[in-house]
Design a protein around this motif. Structure first.
Motif, PDB file in Angstrom:
ATOM      1  N   THR A   1      -3.962  10.627   7.066  1.00 55.59           N
ATOM      2  CA  THR A   1      -3.314   9.491   6.393  1.00 55.59           C
ATOM      3  C   THR A   1      -4.190   8.954   5.270  1.00 55.59           C
ATOM      4  O   THR A   1      -5.368   8.690   5.477  1.00 55.59           O
ATOM      5  CB  THR A   1      -3.034   8.355   7.407  1.00 55.59           C
ATOM      6  OG1 THR A   1      -2.260   8.855   8.494  1.00 55.59           O
ATOM      7  CG2 THR A   1      -2.291   7.216   6.728  1.00 55.59           C
ATOM      8  N   LEU A   2      -3.573   8.823   4.112  1.00 55.64           N
ATOM      9  CA  LEU A   2      -4.215   8.150   2.985  1.00 55.64           C
ATOM     10  C   LEU A   2      -3.508   6.820   2.771  1.00 55.64           C
ATOM     11  O   LEU A   2      -2.267   6.775   2.693  1.00 55.64           O
ATOM     12  CB  LEU A   2      -4.113   8.988   1.705  1.00 55.64           C
ATOM     13  CG  LEU A   2      -5.075  10.153   1.526  1.00 55.64           C
ATOM     14  CD1 LEU A   2      -4.806  10.827   0.188  1.00 55.64           C
ATOM     15  CD2 LEU A   2      -6.514   9.703   1.612  1.00 55.64           C
ATOM     16  N   LYS A   3      -4.285   5.754   2.643  1.00 56.57           N
ATOM     17  CA  LYS A   3      -3.728   4.431   2.385  1.00 56.57           C
ATOM     18  C   LYS A   3      -4.331   3.938   1.080  1.00 56.57           C
ATOM     19  O   LYS A   3      -5.516   3.670   0.981  1.00 56.57           O
ATOM     20  CB  LYS A   3      -4.066   3.480   3.532  1.00 56.57           C
ATOM     21  CG  LYS A   3      -3.409   2.107   3.420  1.00 56.57           C
ATOM     22  CD  LYS A   3      -3.741   1.265   4.656  1.00 56.57           C
ATOM     23  CE  LYS A   3      -3.077  -0.105   4.578  1.00 56.57           C
ATOM     24  NZ  LYS A   3      -3.411  -0.940   5.765  1.00 56.57           N
ATOM     25  N   ILE A   4      -3.478   3.824   0.039  1.00 55.03           N
ATOM     26  CA  ILE A   4      -3.928   3.482  -1.301  1.00 55.03           C
ATOM     27  C   ILE A   4      -3.323   2.156  -1.724  1.00 55.03           C
ATOM     28  O   ILE A   4      -2.108   1.978  -1.650  1.00 55.03           O
ATOM     29  CB  ILE A   4      -3.539   4.596  -2.293  1.00 55.03           C
ATOM     30  CG1 ILE A   4      -4.202   5.910  -1.904  1.00 55.03           C
ATOM     31  CG2 ILE A   4      -3.901   4.186  -3.718  1.00 55.03           C
ATOM     32  CD1 ILE A   4      -3.780   7.079  -2.764  1.00 55.03           C
ATOM     33  N   PRO A   5      -4.156   1.209  -2.175  1.00 52.67           N
ATOM     34  CA  PRO A   5      -3.605  -0.100  -2.579  1.00 52.67           C
ATOM     35  C   PRO A   5      -2.791   0.017  -3.864  1.00 52.67           C
ATOM     36  O   PRO A   5      -3.112   0.793  -4.757  1.00 52.67           O
ATOM     37  CB  PRO A   5      -4.853  -0.954  -2.800  1.00 52.67           C
ATOM     38  CG  PRO A   5      -5.923   0.035  -3.138  1.00 52.67           C
ATOM     39  CD  PRO A   5      -5.611   1.272  -2.342  1.00 52.67           C
TER      40      PRO A   5
ATOM     41  N   GLU B   1      -8.102   3.719   2.401  1.00 55.64           N
ATOM     42  CA  GLU B   1      -8.479   4.191   3.735  1.00 55.64           C
ATOM     43  C   GLU B   1      -8.072   5.647   3.901  1.00 55.64           C
ATOM     44  O   GLU B   1      -7.102   6.114   3.302  1.00 55.64           O
ATOM     45  CB  GLU B   1      -7.799   3.351   4.822  1.00 55.64           C
ATOM     46  CG  GLU B   1      -8.209   1.889   4.847  1.00 55.64           C
ATOM     47  CD  GLU B   1      -7.494   1.111   5.947  1.00 55.64           C
ATOM     48  OE1 GLU B   1      -6.889   1.761   6.841  1.00 55.64           O
ATOM     49  OE2 GLU B   1      -7.523  -0.126   5.905  1.00 55.64           O
ATOM     50  N   PHE B   2      -8.837   6.355   4.746  1.00 57.58           N
ATOM     51  CA  PHE B   2      -8.478   7.722   5.116  1.00 57.58           C
ATOM     52  C   PHE B   2      -8.684   7.880   6.617  1.00 57.58           C
ATOM     53  O   PHE B   2      -9.715   7.478   7.164  1.00 57.58           O
ATOM     54  CB  PHE B   2      -9.338   8.740   4.364  1.00 57.58           C
ATOM     55  CG  PHE B   2      -9.174  10.144   4.888  1.00 57.58           C
ATOM     56  CD1 PHE B   2      -8.025  10.867   4.603  1.00 57.58           C
ATOM     57  CD2 PHE B   2     -10.157  10.728   5.684  1.00 57.58           C
ATOM     58  CE1 PHE B   2      -7.854  12.153   5.094  1.00 57.58           C
ATOM     59  CE2 PHE B   2      -9.991  12.008   6.177  1.00 57.58           C
ATOM     60  CZ  PHE B   2      -8.838  12.728   5.879  1.00 57.58           C
ATOM     61  N   ARG B   3      -7.696   8.462   7.276  1.00 58.11           N
ATOM     62  CA  ARG B   3      -7.796   8.709   8.718  1.00 58.11           C
ATOM     63  C   ARG B   3      -7.348  10.137   9.022  1.00 58.11           C
ATOM     64  O   ARG B   3      -6.391  10.641   8.420  1.00 58.11           O
ATOM     65  CB  ARG B   3      -6.922   7.740   9.516  1.00 58.11           C
ATOM     66  CG  ARG B   3      -7.329   6.293   9.428  1.00 58.11           C
ATOM     67  CD  ARG B   3      -6.651   5.446  10.505  1.00 58.11           C
ATOM     68  NE  ARG B   3      -5.215   5.636  10.541  1.00 58.11           N
ATOM     69  CZ  ARG B   3      -4.347   4.963   9.801  1.00 58.11           C
ATOM     70  NH1 ARG B   3      -4.780   4.052   8.938  1.00 58.11           N
ATOM     71  NH2 ARG B   3      -3.045   5.197   9.899  1.00 58.11           N
ATOM     72  N   LEU B   4      -8.034  10.768   9.956  1.00 58.58           N
ATOM     73  CA  LEU B   4      -7.652  12.090  10.457  1.00 58.58           C
ATOM     74  C   LEU B   4      -7.716  12.017  11.969  1.00 58.58           C
ATOM     75  O   LEU B   4      -8.792  11.844  12.545  1.00 58.58           O
ATOM     76  CB  LEU B   4      -8.600  13.168   9.917  1.00 58.58           C
ATOM     77  CG  LEU B   4      -8.301  14.606  10.344  1.00 58.58           C
ATOM     78  CD1 LEU B   4      -6.953  15.055   9.795  1.00 58.58           C
ATOM     79  CD2 LEU B   4      -9.401  15.552   9.879  1.00 58.58           C
ATOM     80  N   GLU B   5      -6.554  12.145  12.631  1.00 57.95           N
ATOM     81  CA  GLU B   5      -6.513  11.906  14.070  1.00 57.95           C
ATOM     82  C   GLU B   5      -5.371  12.675  14.711  1.00 57.95           C
ATOM     83  O   GLU B   5      -4.417  13.104  14.043  1.00 57.95           O
ATOM     84  CB  GLU B   5      -6.325  10.408  14.339  1.00 57.95           C
ATOM     85  CG  GLU B   5      -5.074   9.837  13.697  1.00 57.95           C
ATOM     86  CD  GLU B   5      -5.015   8.322  13.722  1.00 57.95           C
ATOM     87  OE1 GLU B   5      -5.933   7.711  14.295  1.00 57.95           O
ATOM     88  OE2 GLU B   5      -4.054   7.754  13.176  1.00 57.95           O
ATOM     89  N   ASN B   6      -5.496  12.843  16.016  1.00 60.40           N
ATOM     90  CA  ASN B   6      -4.390  13.420  16.795  1.00 60.40           C
ATOM     91  C   ASN B   6      -3.308  12.366  16.923  1.00 60.40           C
ATOM     92  O   ASN B   6      -3.518  11.325  17.527  1.00 60.40           O
ATOM     93  CB  ASN B   6      -4.881  13.851  18.178  1.00 60.40           C
ATOM     94  CG  ASN B   6      -5.835  15.031  18.113  1.00 60.40           C
ATOM     95  OD1 ASN B   6      -5.643  15.944  17.316  1.00 60.40           O
ATOM     96  ND2 ASN B   6      -6.870  15.014  18.948  1.00 60.40           N
ATOM     97  N   SER B   7      -2.156  12.630  16.298  1.00 58.13           N
ATOM     98  CA  SER B   7      -1.070  11.647  16.321  1.00 58.13           C
ATOM     99  C   SER B   7      -0.164  11.811  17.538  1.00 58.13           C
ATOM    100  O   SER B   7       0.631  10.931  17.856  1.00 58.13           O
ATOM    101  CB  SER B   7      -0.239  11.756  15.041  1.00 58.13           C
ATOM    102  OG  SER B   7       0.131  13.096  14.784  1.00 58.13           O
TER     103      SER B   7
ATOM    104  N   HIS C   1       0.843  -1.190   0.000  1.00 58.42           N
ATOM    105  CA  HIS C   1       0.000   0.000   0.000  1.00 58.42           C
ATOM    106  C   HIS C   1       0.883   1.246   0.000  1.00 58.42           C
ATOM    107  O   HIS C   1       1.980   1.252   0.561  1.00 58.42           O
ATOM    108  CB  HIS C   1      -0.911   0.052   1.239  1.00 58.42           C
ATOM    109  CG  HIS C   1      -2.103  -0.847   1.137  1.00 58.42           C
ATOM    110  ND1 HIS C   1      -2.007  -2.214   1.311  1.00 58.42           N
ATOM    111  CD2 HIS C   1      -3.423  -0.581   0.892  1.00 58.42           C
ATOM    112  CE1 HIS C   1      -3.222  -2.754   1.183  1.00 58.42           C
ATOM    113  NE2 HIS C   1      -4.086  -1.784   0.929  1.00 58.42           N
ATOM    114  N   LEU C   2       0.404   2.284  -0.656  1.00 59.59           N
ATOM    115  CA  LEU C   2       1.049   3.589  -0.573  1.00 59.59           C
ATOM    116  C   LEU C   2       0.471   4.324   0.625  1.00 59.59           C
ATOM    117  O   LEU C   2      -0.745   4.472   0.751  1.00 59.59           O
ATOM    118  CB  LEU C   2       0.782   4.399  -1.847  1.00 59.59           C
ATOM    119  CG  LEU C   2       1.149   5.893  -1.772  1.00 59.59           C
ATOM    120  CD1 LEU C   2       2.663   6.078  -1.648  1.00 59.59           C
ATOM    121  CD2 LEU C   2       0.605   6.637  -2.990  1.00 59.59           C
ATOM    122  N   LEU C   3       1.362   4.787   1.511  1.00 59.93           N
ATOM    123  CA  LEU C   3       0.934   5.576   2.666  1.00 59.93           C
ATOM    124  C   LEU C   3       1.344   7.025   2.458  1.00 59.93           C
ATOM    125  O   LEU C   3       2.515   7.325   2.212  1.00 59.93           O
ATOM    126  CB  LEU C   3       1.549   5.048   3.956  1.00 59.93           C
ATOM    127  CG  LEU C   3       1.062   3.687   4.473  1.00 59.93           C
ATOM    128  CD1 LEU C   3       1.716   3.361   5.811  1.00 59.93           C
ATOM    129  CD2 LEU C   3      -0.453   3.685   4.624  1.00 59.93           C
TER     130      LEU C   3
END
Length: 346
Positions: free
Chosen positions: A340-344, A326-332, A288-290
């Motif tokens: 974060t974008l996660k692309i296969p 996948e897409f995530r938006l969070e306090n890291s 996956h591309l992160l």
């Protein structure tokens, strides 16, 4: 191969096998002497007649749209149709062999024999009809699935174009606001911003018809965007890149990273008096591309709702990659927020 050709091959071949079966049974029970010239002519007449009447039955099925009927309505029609076809075929055969082309060496007409022949042909036609309907129903279901897939693809393409057209005006509005705020106060900086925005718009127009672009091209336009924003924010905006060379040729949705960066500035750095930092990172992980865009700040509960731009990005990701993206938006951390974008990878 053309469907009509396939049909006729099956039709001629199927009845040919049936005729050979009849000749074989005659030879088996009557001996070799039973295979006479009259016998062969008779079987040829039967062979041609069955091809003719089964074809006429098929035309009747198509003309009356039997394939669109439910099973409950189709079965009685198929049984009655095959019985009528078998009866008409035997009448036709008997007229030829007893009236038009009398054959020597064959038994005379009898109603018992006629009924037996009708029943024999009826059973064969039932088998023929069953195979025909099964093949047609499979073909119909397959065509229906293909039509659904084509319709789904067309709807997704239309939806994708709508979403892309929503992204560009959203970005343009923010960029023009930046220019308007500086045009009277610092015209030289405003001129530089116009140059940067022209590059961004050229990129947007160039790739507006594309579903995906290379990550390297996207990163270059993000750098232009950050330079444009840094004219307004000055030292309040600091940014760094960590780009894995292996990710540069990966295809991603156009303006994807730019949207994440824009969101980081709008909802992160711009709300902080001292500004902050943005870090853009890409790497390959588990096929996956992160893509990670980290900015200074913290998400508040009311801020965890995605804006229009991010919603559009998520929808584009779903259309292009399905549930694999996948897409995530969070306090890291206590001081940073990460999108974060996660692309296969294919």
């Amino acid at each position: 191969m053309n469907k009509r050709v396939v049909y006729w091959i099956c039709q001629v071949g199927g009845w040919g096998l049936y005729t050979l079966f009849l000749i074989g049974m005659i030879a088996l029970f009557g001996g070799e002497n039973s295979i006479t010239r009259s016998t062969l002519i008779l079987q040829s007449i039967i062979y041609v007649s069955l091809i003719l009447f089964s074809h006429l039955f098929r035309l009747h099925i198509q003309r009356k749209n039997w394939l669109d009927l439910s099973i409950g309505k189709l079965i009685p029609r198929a049984i009655l149709g095959t019985f009528i076809t078998a009866t008409l075929a035997q009448i036709f055969i008997h007229i030829i062999i007893y009236l038009l082309v009398p054959l020597s060496g064959i038994s005379g007409f009898s109603w018992g024999g006629f009924v037996g022949y009708v029943f024999n042909i009826f059973l064969v036609l039932i088998l023929w009809a069953a195979i025909y309907f099964i093949i047609k129903f499979i073909e119909k279901n397959r065509n229906s699935e293909l039509e659904k897939l084509e319709l789904k693809s067309a709807l997704q393409e239309a939806e994708l174009m709508i979403l892309k057209n929503q992204v560009n005006p959203h970005f343009l509005f923010n960029a023009l606001n930046n220019i308007r705020s500086l045009i009277l106060v610092e015209p030289e900086k405003a001129r530089k911003m116009v140059t940067h925005i022209s590059d961004l718009l050229r990129y947007s127009i160039q790739f507006n018809a594309s579903e995906k672009v290379g990550l390297k091209a996207e990163i270059e336009i993000v750098k232009d965007y950050l330079q444009l924003e840094s004219i307004q924010f000055q030292e309040r905006l600091r940014y760094t890149f960590t780009i894995d060379p292996e990710t540069e040729n990966v295809q991603i949705p156009p303006m994807a990273i730019q949207l994440l960066v824009e969101n980081a500035i709008k909802h992160g750095l711009s709300t902080q008096k001292g500004g902050g930092e943005i870090h853009i990172k890409t790497n390959i992980e588990q096929n996956h591309l992160l893509i990670e865009v980290t900015n200074s700040g913290q998400l508040k509960p009311i801020q965890k709702r995605e804006g229009v731009g991010l919603k559009n990005l998520v929808e584009r990701m779903k259309i292009l990659f399905g549930h694999f993206a996948e897409f995530r938006l969070e306090n890291s951390s206590r001081e940073t927020v990460t999108a974060t974008l996660k692309i296969p990878l294919k």
